[in-house]
Design a protein around this motif. Structure first.
Motif, PDB file in Angstrom:
ATOM      1  N   HIS A 185       0.925  -1.176   0.048  1.00  9.39           N
ATOM      2  CA  HIS A 185      -0.124  -0.029   0.068  1.00  9.39           C
ATOM      3  C   HIS A 185       0.985   1.042  -0.090  1.00  9.39           C
ATOM      4  O   HIS A 185       0.595   2.312  -0.848  1.00  9.39           O
ATOM      5  N   GLU A 188       1.890   2.078  -3.348  1.00  2.88           N
ATOM      6  CA  GLU A 188       0.893   2.549  -4.180  1.00  2.88           C
ATOM      7  C   GLU A 188       0.880   3.888  -4.029  1.00  2.88           C
ATOM      8  O   GLU A 188       0.725   4.712  -5.080  1.00  2.88           O
ATOM      9  N   ARG A 189       0.837   4.283  -2.851  1.00  4.14           N
ATOM     10  CA  ARG A 189       1.143   6.001  -2.332  1.00  4.14           C
ATOM     11  C   ARG A 189       2.130   6.494  -3.017  1.00  4.14           C
ATOM     12  O   ARG A 189       2.241   7.640  -3.488  1.00  4.14           O
ATOM     13  N   GLU A 265      -7.316   6.753  -7.788  1.00  2.75           N
ATOM     14  CA  GLU A 265      -6.498   7.875  -7.360  1.00  2.75           C
ATOM     15  C   GLU A 265      -7.071   8.975  -6.400  1.00  2.75           C
ATOM     16  O   GLU A 265      -8.355   9.215  -6.647  1.00  2.75           O
ATOM     17  N   ASN A 268      -4.141  12.661  -0.662  1.00  7.84           N
ATOM     18  CA  ASN A 268      -3.586  12.472   0.643  1.00  7.84           C
ATOM     19  C   ASN A 268      -4.158  13.465   1.638  1.00  7.84           C
ATOM     20  O   ASN A 268      -4.616  14.516   1.486  1.00  7.84           O
ATOM     21  N   THR A 272      -5.850   9.849   6.050  1.00  4.73           N
ATOM     22  CA  THR A 272      -5.133   8.639   5.015  1.00  4.73           C
ATOM     23  C   THR A 272      -3.452   8.739   5.911  1.00  4.73           C
ATOM     24  O   THR A 272      -3.286   7.425   6.025  1.00  4.73           O
ATOM     25  N   THR A 276      -2.556   5.096   7.568  1.00  6.84           N
ATOM     26  CA  THR A 276      -0.968   4.566   7.129  1.00  6.84           C
ATOM     27  C   THR A 276      -0.269   4.301   8.286  1.00  6.84           C
ATOM     28  O   THR A 276       0.349   3.149   8.663  1.00  6.84           O
ATOM     29  N   ALA A 296       4.981   6.865   1.113  1.00  3.95           N
ATOM     30  CA  ALA A 296       3.633   6.669   0.819  1.00  3.95           C
ATOM     31  C   ALA A 296       2.643   7.752   0.576  1.00  3.95           C
ATOM     32  O   ALA A 296       2.087   7.992  -0.534  1.00  3.95           O
ATOM     33  N   CYS A 297       2.981   8.894   1.224  1.00  7.00           N
ATOM     34  CA  CYS A 297       1.948   9.895   1.358  1.00  7.00           C
ATOM     35  C   CYS A 297       2.420  11.083   0.574  1.00  7.00           C
ATOM     36  O   CYS A 297       1.854  12.236   0.282  1.00  7.00           O
TER      37      CYS A 297
END
Length: 317
Positions: A185, A188-189, A265, A268, A272, A276, A296-297
């Motif tokens: 994940h 992905e961010r 999509e 952030n 979120t 995380t 990630a963010c």
């Protein structure tokens, strides 16, 4: 356009596809059909024995030795195709020890075929160490392609077919599973956008789906493919949380492939970031969790580290 097409067809009519040369790693052109390979990787059916190709049958018939995960499973396949060939076990527990002797046999002229219990060799199955050693030793090898559960599930899932990432089996324990999912994940961010594919044991499916819903979000599109090519083939599609609930109430059976669609999509937000961080703090130090979450963010590490300290303190109260 018509005359051009006709000309192309005319040119193609003189071609002989079965005699076209193919290019191999040695850098020379040769006929694949006429060339003898020392090691052949052979795909086997994932359920329906009718999917075993004539080339695969021929490869096993010409082999001096067939390496397989379970000799009993392969024996049934050989019997079904009226083949009589010596078999030996090669699995995760003995592959490392067996590779040197197998390489020596290949160098001495033994023709070896490698199969798994089902599907393409090496993909969540033994054989990778042997293939690497064969390449290192300059041994000629080829593959007889065929059935593959991950790709079959992908094209049936209704999820974007490319790009995709095959991840193998998730860890069996929930804590390790969540840690693995959190890292994906985080990727992905950071920009990863792909359909993710796993195999999973039926008795762990519901828990794995629940962990996915927690880490990736309950609304993420997912699919569960079960018993592909067999009589009771089934593909169930829906939000990952709904699938988790369904399989918690309806215990699945058989071979299972699990797919998760790409992340939507989204911008952030503090929520979120907190989600995380809280997930990562379950299995990581504050420093490591902050580093992963910042990546990630897309936020400054110093800002994220400060928030991680706050959340860690709150978790201890």
């Amino acid at each position: 356009m018509t005359s051009s097409s006709s000309s192309s067809e005319s040119n193609r009519s003189d071609a002989q596809p079965d005699r076209e040369p193919s290019i191999h790693s040695e850098g020379r052109s040769t006929s694949h059909a006429q060339r003898a390979f020392s090691l052949t990787l052979v795909a086997t059916p994932i359920g329906n024995l009718g999917d075993f190709s004539p080339r695969a049958v021929q490869a096993l018939a010409e082999a001096d030795l067939v390496l397989c995960e379970d000799t009993r499973t392969t024996a049934r396949l050989l019997t079904e195709n009226s083949l009589s060939v010596r078999t030996e076990a090669l699995h995760e527990h003995n592959e490392r020890q067996r590779v040197p002797a197998l390489i020596e046999r290949l160098q001495n002229g033994t023709r070896i075929a490698l199969v798994s219990d089902a599907g393409m060799p090496l993909l969540s199955d033994p054989g990778y160490r042997l293939v690497c050693a064969a390449i290192e030793a300059g041994i000629s090898l080829t593959v007889i392609p065929g059935p593959n559960a991950a790709l079959s599930a992908l094209v049936l899932s209704g999820l974007p077919p490319h790009p995709f990432m095959f991840v193998g089996f998730p860890p069996p324990r929930s804590s390790a599973r969540k840690d693995t999912f959190a890292k994906l994940h985080a990727a992905e961010r950071a920009g990863l956008s792909a359909t993710l594919i796993w195999h999973e044991a039926p008795h762990r499916l519901a828990e794995t789906l629940a962990d996915m819903a927690e880490i990736f979000g309950p609304a993420r599109a997912a699919a569960v493919a079960r018993e592909l090519t067999k009589r009771f083939e089934e593909v169930r599609r829906g939000p990952v949380a709904e699938l988790a609930t369904f399989y918690a109430e309806n215990a699945p059976r058989g071979e299972i492939t699990l797919l998760l669609g790409p992340a939507p999509e989204e911008e952030n937000s503090q929520d979120t970031l907190d989600t995380t961080l809280n997930t990562l703090l379950e299995t990581h130090s504050i420093k490591d969790a902050a580093t992963l979450a910042a990546t990630a963010c897309g936020l400054p590490r110093r800002t994220v580290y400060a928030r991680a300290l706050e959340l860690s303190a709150a978790r201890k109260q």
